[in-house]
Design a protein around this motif. Structure first.
Motif, PDB file in Angstrom:
ATOM      1  N   ALA A 293       0.825  -1.217   0.000  1.00  0.00           N
ATOM      2  CA  ALA A 293       0.000   0.000   0.000  1.00  0.00           C
ATOM      3  C   ALA A 293       0.859   1.268   0.000  1.00  0.00           C
ATOM      4  N   LYS A 294       1.976   1.206   0.688  1.00  0.00           N
ATOM      5  CA  LYS A 294       2.881   2.357   0.733  1.00  0.00           C
ATOM      6  C   LYS A 294       3.348   2.723  -0.671  1.00  0.00           C
ATOM      7  N   ASN A 295       3.786   1.720  -1.415  1.00  0.00           N
ATOM      8  CA  ASN A 295       4.263   1.963  -2.780  1.00  0.00           C
ATOM      9  C   ASN A 295       3.120   2.339  -3.712  1.00  0.00           C
ATOM     10  N   GLN A 296       1.969   1.710  -3.550  1.00  0.00           N
ATOM     11  CA  GLN A 296       0.806   2.026  -4.391  1.00  0.00           C
ATOM     12  C   GLN A 296       0.342   3.466  -4.178  1.00  0.00           C
ATOM     13  N   THR A 297       0.462   3.954  -2.952  1.00  0.00           N
ATOM     14  CA  THR A 297       0.096   5.345  -2.670  1.00  0.00           C
ATOM     15  C   THR A 297       1.038   6.298  -3.384  1.00  0.00           C
ATOM     16  N   ARG A 298       2.325   5.966  -3.388  1.00  0.00           N
ATOM     17  CA  ARG A 298       3.278   6.795  -4.125  1.00  0.00           C
ATOM     18  C   ARG A 298       2.921   6.834  -5.621  1.00  0.00           C
ATOM     19  N   LEU A 299       2.479   5.705  -6.164  1.00  0.00           N
ATOM     20  CA  LEU A 299       2.089   5.653  -7.571  1.00  0.00           C
ATOM     21  C   LEU A 299       0.843   6.499  -7.833  1.00  0.00           C
ATOM     22  N   GLU A 300      -0.102   6.517  -6.889  1.00  0.00           N
ATOM     23  CA  GLU A 300      -1.303   7.341  -7.037  1.00  0.00           C
ATOM     24  C   GLU A 300      -0.948   8.825  -7.024  1.00  0.00           C
ATOM     25  N   ILE A 301      -0.018   9.208  -6.164  1.00  0.00           N
ATOM     26  CA  ILE A 301       0.441  10.603  -6.116  1.00  0.00           C
ATOM     27  C   ILE A 301       1.022  10.999  -7.470  1.00  0.00           C
ATOM     28  N   GLU A 302       1.827  10.110  -8.019  1.00  0.00           N
ATOM     29  CA  GLU A 302       2.436  10.377  -9.326  1.00  0.00           C
ATOM     30  C   GLU A 302       1.377  10.431 -10.429  1.00  0.00           C
ATOM     31  N   ARG A 303       0.380   9.552 -10.349  1.00  0.00           N
ATOM     32  CA  ARG A 303      -0.652   9.498 -11.389  1.00  0.00           C
ATOM     33  C   ARG A 303      -1.456  10.797 -11.441  1.00  0.00           C
ATOM     34  N   TYR A 304      -1.885  11.293 -10.294  1.00  0.00           N
ATOM     35  CA  TYR A 304      -2.671  12.527 -10.290  1.00  0.00           C
ATOM     36  C   TYR A 304      -1.822  13.740 -10.662  1.00  0.00           C
ATOM     37  N   THR A 305      -0.558  13.708 -10.298  1.00  0.00           N
ATOM     38  CA  THR A 305       0.339  14.789 -10.717  1.00  0.00           C
ATOM     39  C   THR A 305       0.470  14.810 -12.231  1.00  0.00           C
ATOM     40  N   ASN A 306       0.631  13.645 -12.830  1.00  0.00           N
ATOM     41  CA  ASN A 306       0.753  13.567 -14.282  1.00  0.00           C
ATOM     42  C   ASN A 306      -0.549  13.946 -14.987  1.00  0.00           C
ATOM     43  N   MET A 307      -1.690  13.624 -14.372  1.00  0.00           N
ATOM     44  CA  MET A 307      -2.971  14.060 -14.937  1.00  0.00           C
ATOM     45  C   MET A 307      -3.054  15.588 -14.949  1.00  0.00           C
ATOM     46  N   ALA A 308      -2.541  16.202 -13.895  1.00  0.00           N
ATOM     47  CA  ALA A 308      -2.510  17.665 -13.851  1.00  0.00           C
ATOM     48  C   ALA A 308      -1.622  18.212 -14.962  1.00  0.00           C
ATOM     49  N   PHE A 309      -0.487  17.566 -15.167  1.00  0.00           N
ATOM     50  CA  PHE A 309       0.421  18.013 -16.231  1.00  0.00           C
ATOM     51  C   PHE A 309      -0.225  17.888 -17.611  1.00  0.00           C
ATOM     52  N   ASP A 310      -1.055  16.857 -17.789  1.00  0.00           N
ATOM     53  CA  ASP A 310      -1.737  16.683 -19.079  1.00  0.00           C
ATOM     54  C   ASP A 310      -2.669  17.861 -19.367  1.00  0.00           C
ATOM     55  N   VAL A 311      -3.268  18.423 -18.308  1.00  0.00           N
ATOM     56  CA  VAL A 311      -4.171  19.557 -18.480  1.00  0.00           C
ATOM     57  C   VAL A 311      -3.417  20.778 -19.008  1.00  0.00           C
ATOM     58  N   LEU A 312      -2.138  20.865 -18.659  1.00  0.00           N
ATOM     59  CA  LEU A 312      -1.343  22.022 -19.115  1.00  0.00           C
ATOM     60  C   LEU A 312      -1.326  22.140 -20.634  1.00  0.00           C
ATOM     61  N   GLU A 313      -1.449  21.017 -21.315  1.00  0.00           N
ATOM     62  CA  GLU A 313      -1.419  21.048 -22.780  1.00  0.00           C
ATOM     63  C   GLU A 313      -2.602  21.813 -23.349  1.00  0.00           C
ATOM     64  N   GLU A 314      -3.680  21.949 -22.570  1.00  0.00           N
ATOM     65  CA  GLU A 314      -4.867  22.676 -23.031  1.00  0.00           C
ATOM     66  C   GLU A 314      -4.706  24.186 -22.895  1.00  0.00           C
ATOM     67  N   LEU A 315      -3.730  24.611 -22.101  1.00  0.00           N
ATOM     68  CA  LEU A 315      -3.585  26.030 -21.794  1.00  0.00           C
ATOM     69  C   LEU A 315      -2.873  26.791 -22.902  1.00  0.00           C
ATOM     70  N   SER A 316      -3.429  27.936 -23.252  1.00  0.00           N
ATOM     71  CA  SER A 316      -2.812  28.789 -24.279  1.00  0.00           C
ATOM     72  C   SER A 316      -1.822  29.748 -23.626  1.00  0.00           C
ATOM     73  N   ILE A 317      -0.734  29.177 -23.111  1.00  0.00           N
ATOM     74  CA  ILE A 317       0.339  29.968 -22.517  1.00  0.00           C
ATOM     75  C   ILE A 317       1.667  29.464 -23.070  1.00  0.00           C
TER      76      ILE A 317
END
Length: 324
Positions: free
Chosen positions: A280-304
């Motif tokens: 569970a400890k390692n899986q939680t680290r993977l979830e943190i990374e997954r949501y961070t990467n989802m946030a980064f994917d949203v950046l591609e939509e930004l006109s900046i």
């Protein structure tokens, strides 16, 4: 664009200028106390940074930044009362240093003061900021109630848990970024995208907080390590343990979560061992990374520009690897 430490410095200077020092002292001293305990100043930094990302000087967003920091700390004062937490950022919580009634009343005054700060904006900007703030404040309260309800349930799902932390924590991060965009007069698409970026980053942030609550360094974390375990909170670590544990391990975990020993150190050690051994400890680290990467994917939509996207990516990466 300025650096993150720059925005932090700008905000702290403004906070010092706006320090409330008036009577009755027992109402306002606790407010100054909690606001000056330190902390990452994540939300006000995001307001200031986002305003400049969309081409407006950070100074124009300073009152919005202060409003969201005061609201955040108001919620902490009341959360600490509900959780009976002894420490906040390594120091006594407001209700421990004063008393519960003072914590409630000073918290109420903080909420009102946060709303007052939006009065420094005019017209459509004031209206949009106030509407966003009201929506977000209600969602934070809903998230807190979900959190309380989950303590009495044995069937909380990971999906439900993510919704709870989205409301309790992540929407305020999203709102901070959208406020900067509102002050800057950004387009509707940009305001929507930057809100979603912040919301997803906020989920990752709270998952990281859950992780650090169990596995953080007490010298840097600032809160009581193992506090969630002591309170029998069913965090992502608990839910992931149930997902991957054997039948015997599940029984052991659930049994440990019924205990309220005077000395919780053995309970904390045993549960942390289960978090680790089940994966569970390692899986939680993977979830943190997954949501961070989802946030980064949203950046591609930004006109900046790409350099501004890089600033936001670096901020997210630093959150993912933080120890406080």
């Amino acid at each position: 664009m300025h650096t993150i430490p720059d925005y932090q410095s700008f905000f702290l200077n403004y906070l010092a200028e706006k320090n409330i020092n008036k009577e009755p002292r027992n109402l306002y001293e606790p407010i100054s106390y909690i606001l000056n305990l330190g902390g990452k100043r994540l939300r006000p930094i995001l307001v200031l940074m986002t305003s400049e990302i969309f081409g407006t000087p950070y100074e124009k967003a300073m009152d919005a930044a202060l409003a969201i920091e005061i609201f955040h700390n108001f919620s902490l004062v009341h959360d600490d009362i509900m959780d009976d937490a002894p420490l906040r950022r390594g120091e006594k919580t407001v209700h421990e240093k004063w008393d519960i009634n003072t914590g409630i009343l000073s918290g109420d005054a903080m909420l009102i003061h946060a709303y007052q700060l939006f009065e420094n904006y005019e017209g459509d900007i004031f209206k949009e900021l106030a509407q966003l703030f009201t929506k977000t404040a209600l969602e934070v309260c809903e998230g807190q109630q979900y959190d309380i309800d989950f303590e009495l349930r044995d069937d909380v799902t990971i999906t439900e848990y993510i919704k709870m932390i989205e409301f309790k924590t992540a929407v305020l991060v999203g709102a901070a970024m959208k406020m900067g965009a509102v002050v800057a007069g950004a387009s509707e698409d940009c305001k929507s995208s930057i809100y979603n970026f912040g919301r997803l980053l906020g989920i990752a942030f709270q998952l990281q907080d859950d992780y650090l609550d169990a596995f953080g360094d007490p010298k840097t974390f600032g809160k009581q390590v193992g506090g969630d375990i002591i309170e029998n909170k069913k965090t992502i670590l608990y839910l992931k343990t149930l997902e991957f544990a054997s039948v015997d391990e599940k029984k052991q975990l659930k049994s440990l979560y019924t205990l309220t020993p005077d000395d919780p150190s053995e309970k904390i050690t045993a549960i942390k061992s289960l978090f680790d051994s089940t994966g569970a400890k390692n899986q939680t680290r993977l979830e943190i990374e997954r949501y961070t990467n989802m946030a980064f994917d949203v950046l591609e939509e930004l006109s900046i520009s790409e350099d501004k996207k890089d600033v936001l990516r670096l901020f997210g990466e630093n959150l993912m690897s933080r120890s406080v």
